[in-house]
Design an enzyme around this catalytic site. Structure first.
Site, PDB file in Angstrom:
ATOM      1  N   ASP A 257      16.782   2.907 -13.603  1.00 58.71           N
ATOM      2  CA  ASP A 257      16.896   3.837 -14.721  1.00 58.71           C
ATOM      3  C   ASP A 257      18.337   3.931 -15.230  1.00 58.71           C
ATOM      4  O   ASP A 257      18.605   3.874 -16.429  1.00 58.71           O
ATOM      5  CB  ASP A 257      16.370   5.215 -14.319  1.00 58.71           C
ATOM      6  CG  ASP A 257      16.844   5.637 -12.936  1.00 58.71           C
ATOM      7  OD1 ASP A 257      17.765   4.987 -12.389  1.00 58.71           O
ATOM      8  OD2 ASP A 257      16.300   6.607 -12.386  1.00 58.71           O
TER       9      ASP A 257
ATOM     10  N   ASP B 182       0.882   0.516  -7.880  1.00 61.40           N
ATOM     11  CA  ASP B 182       1.348  -0.487  -6.920  1.00 61.40           C
ATOM     12  C   ASP B 182       0.907  -0.158  -5.500  1.00 61.40           C
ATOM     13  O   ASP B 182       1.487  -0.671  -4.535  1.00 61.40           O
ATOM     14  CB  ASP B 182       2.877  -0.576  -6.953  1.00 61.40           C
ATOM     15  CG  ASP B 182       3.361  -1.591  -7.977  1.00 61.40           C
ATOM     16  OD1 ASP B 182       2.513  -2.206  -8.651  1.00 61.40           O
ATOM     17  OD2 ASP B 182       4.588  -1.769  -8.125  1.00 61.40           O
TER      18      ASP B 182
END
Length: 579
Positions: A308, A155
């Site tokens: 997460d 990214d």
């Protein structure tokens, strides 16, 4: 008489009128009235409020003590009865991955068909200093090349860095590694968005498991061989989490303090969660997921900055179990600058609190979890671990105790000031016995950081402010190049059909030149909130010495100085400056 004469005469008359007016202010009466108001406000408002604050703080402190004692007891039981993950779950080496593997391959038959298909994901964002290390370590994993795919999710917004990462991927591809370089047009969802996008590619459909590593993580060559069997032989398991090992923990006091906190987290908290509840928070890296479990939980979501933990909670609500394998360690880098550490801690404190708020009802009404698991998830994992600990650390140790010296009526019991905090500190210090001599400094620093964590947690709970979804990538300075020689490291790894040379995975020579950073102005290094809190605590210490005589002044002076040191930025390493 002219106009000016009239004006002067009017002014003189006004002064004369005021002098002759029989108005007198009884300042003694005003002072007495103010003193009366202050005495009543103190007696009926301030003292009860501070006393209530102390009682609540002591209650939370006892709750935290009970949680630490429980975690420590589980740790002792696991060690005493040798309850290793291999004893709690079935674990057998992948067929053909043992001693006879070389003989089978030499015979020409091979045995790669018995290896499950694995996807290795490495999300990156302008990782100029560490990209070679993570890619090289992933390519050096011992697994048949045709049975795993390395997916580099870049990214990066810096075109130079993107070119460097793509060139490195192509270099490994030319050596036989099955590596894919993937980019997207935007950074929507940040890391969660990148991971979610990575699962949409056609070649992922054949994969059963995903191993995830952040850009500064370097798994050992046998990582997959030691973790994948848990998932293969135990269909109820969704996640295998490995432990982090820090290559730059000795760089400065800041990294030493982080090592002490994280070692306790992994050795005690993760082990306890895995052994008792088969649940713990996924650490976002150095873990292996079952892809079907990710799909069952609803995939990656970017509603918080802890994607997460979000995935882990949703997976456990679907009935999946996790296992922590502390013997498998993955090298990583700790942030060594105070600025980077503050951003990281904001994300790690705000995100869980925000997730707690969003999933509070869902956890209570879930039908697949037992009542005991719900209590652990709601109370122990979230409330005590993610909210109460930050609250009591600052409110009690940095606010209530200093404030109590101003009120002789408030007496904090000795067990609440000395005994309980000492026991909690000793229990947490067991994670890193080699750093026990730093315990006092570590506690003072953790109290300083509690102010920053509390603000972040409140922001997350209230879902307010522009920083609730703030995502600042933790800056890596390439300290992973300082890894100590390891006989089991990558330099001695032989990879199936992929040639790994010393120049490919070099952990001693520096990588590309570091980014040139702007020179930081001296006033930009100051943290005003820490300076203000530190000054107030020191003033309370002075009051204790001169008037209160409660004996808190030694702690107050030390804690105040710790806040000032952090406020002036004299902790950690300074970021690289332009010459």
């Amino acid at each position: 008489m002219d106009a000016s004469g009239h004006g002067a005469g009017d002014a003189a008359a006004a002064r004369l009128w005021w002098v002759e007016l029989p108005v007198r202010v009884d300042w003694a009466a005003v002072a007495a009235q103010c003193a009366w108001l202050w005495a009543h406000a103190r007696a009926f408002l301030l003292v009860p409020a501070v006393r209530l604050l102390v009682v609540l703080s002591l209650t939370l402190t006892v709750m935290i003590l009970i949680e630490k004692l429980f975690v420590c007891a589980v740790f002792v039981a696991v060690k005493a009865f040798r309850l290793r993950p291999e004893r709690r779950y079935k674990w057998e080496p992948i067929a053909g991955a043992g001693e006879d593997e070389g003989e089978e391959e030499a015979a020409g038959g091979g045995n790669s068909g018995k290896y499950p298909m694995v996807l290795v994901q490495i999300p990156m964002y302008n990782e100029r200093e560490v990209y070679k290390l993570s890619i090289g370590a992933a390519c050096a994993l011992e697994w048949p090349p045709e049975r795993f795919v390395i997916q580099v999710l870049d990214d990066s917004t810096d075109p130079v860095v993107k070119d460097l990462v793509e060139t490195e991927c192509n270099r490994w591809k030319s050596k036989g590694a099955n590596i894919k370089y993937e980019v997207r047009s935007n950074r929507k969802g940040y890391k969660a968005g990148a991971l979610k996008e990575g699962l949409k590619h056609d070649y992922v459909k054949d994969c059963e498991y995903i191993a995830m590593f952040d850009a500064d993580f370097q798994p050992e060559s046998d990582f997959l061989l030691r973790t994948i069997p848990f998932l293969v032989h135990n269909p109820e398991l969704a996640l295998v989490q490995a432990r982090w090992r820090f290559v730059n923990s000795d760089e400065c006091l800041l990294t030493r303090f982080q090592e002490m906190s994280l070692d306790y987290h992994f050795k005690f908290e993760q082990e306890a969660g895995s052994s008792v509840y088969s649940f713990f928070g996924f650490n976002g890296t150095a873990g292996v997921w079952r892809i079907s479990a990710i799909d069952d939980a609803g995939g990656w979501k970017d509603r918080t900055t802890v994607e997460d933990m979000d995935l882990a909670v949703r997976a456990t609500l679907q009935g999946w179990k996790f296992v922590y394998v502390g013997d498998v360690q993955v090298k990583s880098e700790l942030p060594s600058t105070f600025k980077a550490y503050r951003f990281q801690q904001h994300r790690w404190s705000c995100g869980p609190a925000n997730l707690f708020k969003k999933m509070m009802g869902e956890m209570v009404h879930n039908k697949k979890l037992s009542l005991w698991s719900k209590i652990h998830l709601w109370y122990d994992f979230f409330f005590v671990g993610k909210v109460a600990c930050h609250t009591v650390t600052f409110v009690y140790y940095c606010f209530a105790i200093p404030l109590s010296v101003l009120f002789p009526e408030i007496q904090i019991p000795l067990w609440g000031v000395v005994y309980v905090p000492t026991v909690i500190t000793l229990l947490k210090s067991l994670g890193t016995p080699s750093s026990f001599h730093l315990v006092i400094l570590w506690v003072l620093f953790e109290n300083v950081m509690s102010w920053h964590r509390l603000k972040a947690a409140v922001t997350g709970l209230l879902d307010a402010g522009g920083r609730v979804n703030e995502w600042v990538v933790t800056e890596k300075l390439g300290d992973a190049t300082k890894t100590k020689p390891n006989t089991n490291g990558l330099d001695d790894v032989k990879v199936i059909d992929v040639k790994v040379t010393e120049t490919d995975v070099n952990l001693t020579e520096p990588l590309v030149p570091k980014l040139v950073k702007k020179r930081t102005r001296f006033w930009e290094r100051y943290h005003r909130s820490e300076l203000c809190v530190g000054t107030c605590i020191i003033l309370c210490g002075c009051y204790d010495v001169l008037y209160a005589k409660k004996g808190y002044y030694i702690y107050l002076f030390l804690q105040g100085v710790a806040f000032l040191v952090a406020g002036f930025g004299y902790i950690g390493t300074l970021p690289p400056r332009s010459e």
